[in-house]
Write an enzyme that holds these catalytic residues in place. Structure first.
Site, PDB file in Angstrom:
ATOM      1  N   HIS B 103      33.243 -39.789  -6.877  1.00  0.00           N
ATOM      2  CA  HIS B 103      34.121 -39.082  -5.950  1.00  0.00           C
ATOM      3  C   HIS B 103      34.708 -39.998  -4.890  1.00  0.00           C
ATOM      4  O   HIS B 103      35.345 -39.534  -3.952  1.00  0.00           O
ATOM      5  CB  HIS B 103      33.360 -37.930  -5.290  1.00  0.00           C
ATOM      6  CG  HIS B 103      32.750 -36.994  -6.292  1.00  0.00           C
ATOM      7  ND1 HIS B 103      31.471 -37.145  -6.759  1.00  0.00           N
ATOM      8  CD2 HIS B 103      33.282 -35.933  -6.949  1.00  0.00           C
ATOM      9  CE1 HIS B 103      31.228 -36.198  -7.667  1.00  0.00           C
ATOM     10  NE2 HIS B 103      32.289 -35.464  -7.805  1.00  0.00           N
ATOM     11  N   HIS B 123      38.275 -34.513  -7.303  1.00  0.00           N
ATOM     12  CA  HIS B 123      39.372 -33.905  -8.033  1.00  0.00           C
ATOM     13  C   HIS B 123      40.717 -34.368  -7.460  1.00  0.00           C
ATOM     14  O   HIS B 123      40.861 -34.546  -6.245  1.00  0.00           O
ATOM     15  CB  HIS B 123      39.242 -32.379  -8.016  1.00  0.00           C
ATOM     16  CG  HIS B 123      39.128 -31.772  -6.660  1.00  0.00           C
ATOM     17  ND1 HIS B 123      38.064 -31.987  -5.832  1.00  0.00           N
ATOM     18  CD2 HIS B 123      39.977 -30.961  -5.977  1.00  0.00           C
ATOM     19  CE1 HIS B 123      38.234 -31.328  -4.715  1.00  0.00           C
ATOM     20  NE2 HIS B 123      39.378 -30.701  -4.760  1.00  0.00           N
ATOM     21  N   GLY B 157      42.368 -29.994 -11.548  1.00  0.00           N
ATOM     22  CA  GLY B 157      43.635 -29.305 -11.334  1.00  0.00           C
ATOM     23  C   GLY B 157      44.827 -29.936 -12.031  1.00  0.00           C
ATOM     24  O   GLY B 157      45.974 -29.687 -11.650  1.00  0.00           O
ATOM     25  N   MET B 177      39.690 -28.576 -17.509  1.00  0.00           N
ATOM     26  CA  MET B 177      38.817 -27.408 -17.695  1.00  0.00           C
ATOM     27  C   MET B 177      39.693 -26.154 -17.818  1.00  0.00           C
ATOM     28  O   MET B 177      40.112 -25.792 -18.898  1.00  0.00           O
ATOM     29  CB  MET B 177      37.833 -27.253 -16.525  1.00  0.00           C
ATOM     30  CG  MET B 177      36.816 -28.382 -16.424  1.00  0.00           C
ATOM     31  SD  MET B 177      35.709 -28.244 -14.965  1.00  0.00           S
ATOM     32  CE  MET B 177      34.576 -26.963 -15.503  1.00  0.00           C
ATOM     33  N   SER B 178      39.982 -25.544 -16.663  1.00  0.00           N
ATOM     34  CA  SER B 178      40.713 -24.276 -16.685  1.00  0.00           C
ATOM     35  C   SER B 178      42.096 -24.427 -17.332  1.00  0.00           C
ATOM     36  O   SER B 178      42.606 -23.472 -17.921  1.00  0.00           O
ATOM     37  CB  SER B 178      40.838 -23.720 -15.268  1.00  0.00           C
ATOM     38  OG  SER B 178      41.501 -24.639 -14.442  1.00  0.00           O
TER      39      SER B 178
END
Lengths: 199, 199
Positions: B103, B123, B157, B177-178
């Site tokens: 991170h 992210h 994202g 992911m999403s």
């Protein structure tokens, strides 16, 4: 006969080391069973206990985490029905001592067949960690010890005065939790277990 | 450039396999990140996905569990700060591809030093899985890609329209992911990601 001690998730690594310093010579295998810890925390816990007690890694067994056991050079990994498949673990890492936690004769026979080095069977007596669950009793232990040829370590509510019966049933050792962690004088109790196991 | 897909803990193994059947050729690595599963359940999940999709184990990455990755012959293990120490894992299992989740730049440099084969950094953009946490942005990604020589996989994202910027920043791939699991048409979106990554 072997004396195993299983952590109960209530002591910190430092507290575990403090007690182990008093009783280490009496203990054959200390099971690190700290399900709430991450792998990083588990590794740190094992390091603290091992270094704090000058306890060789070979005296530690790790619950479930084969990788932590391998990396630490632990003496054993303790596998349950929630763990990776024992036959695959044993095939890939034949040198790693694998214990299987079992609760019935069929489970013990399956574990032996799968290559387990010993089984942990319980609980034999009423145990504070299994409230409301009826114990399996001495006769189940005896039946199981007759049926499998690998060592059977008996677990669950075993007080020092139970040791002669456990021996007669054919077990190769006992595993203790509250009997030592909750004892007023852990060193004295550990010596008592040990002496009864040796006679 | 690589396209990684990370499970989000919301799909069953069967649902994961159903979607993977549609998109498997587009995906380089499927990360199994199902923290709620026991080791036995994790192994079963991987088996279901792999067999259901005829997806080679080498296309799966396992989050945290080095032992599950080894036993399954998975393509990688993804280690975080909660995992076993990466340098020890790499020393004991040099053949196992180890990704490190990082991170910050210092974390990425430490991971490279420790022998990580790639880093997952994020992210980058606002992400539904990191609500309220400010994204690290493209400039952090660019700085990180310049500073380390191992591949950097960007995460968080990332929509298809972001891919050109991610490429310019120097990343070697993206992880989604999403963007795929929540898509109305996962096959179409996966193809879109793939085609933008290739151009």
């Amino acid at each position: 006969m072997e004396l195993h001690l299983i952590t109960d998730g209530c002591q910190s690594a430092e507290q575990t080391a403090d007690i182990m310093r008093l009783i280490e010579p009496e203990i054959d295998l200390l099971h690190i069973r700290e399900k709430q810890l991450s792998a990083a925390e588990l590794y740190a816990f094992m390091s603290t206990v091992s270094e704090g007690v000058c306890c060789p890694p070979s005296k530690l067994a790790v619950n479930d985490r084969v990788d932590a056991a391998l990396l630490f050079g632990a003496g054993a990994v303790q596998l349950t029905s929630h763990s990776l498949p024992l036959p695959l673990v044993k095939r890939m890492f034949p040198e790693l001592r694998c214990g299987a936690s079992v609760h019935s004769l069929p489970e013990a026979l399956a574990a032996e067949q799968a290559g387990a080095d010993y089984v942990l069977f319980g609980h034999i007596y009423d145990s504070p960690s299994k409230p409301g669950l009826p114990p399996r009793g001495l006769s189940s232990l005896e039946e199981l010890c007759c049926a499998v040829s690998i060592p059977v370590i008996a677990l669950g509510g075993i007080q020092p005065q139970h040791v002669p019966d456990i021996k007669r049933a054919g077990a190769s050792g006992i595993a203790v939790m509250s009997g030592i962690w909750k004892a007023e004088n852990p060193a004295e109790v550990a010596k008592e277990y040990r002496s009864l196991l040796m006679t």
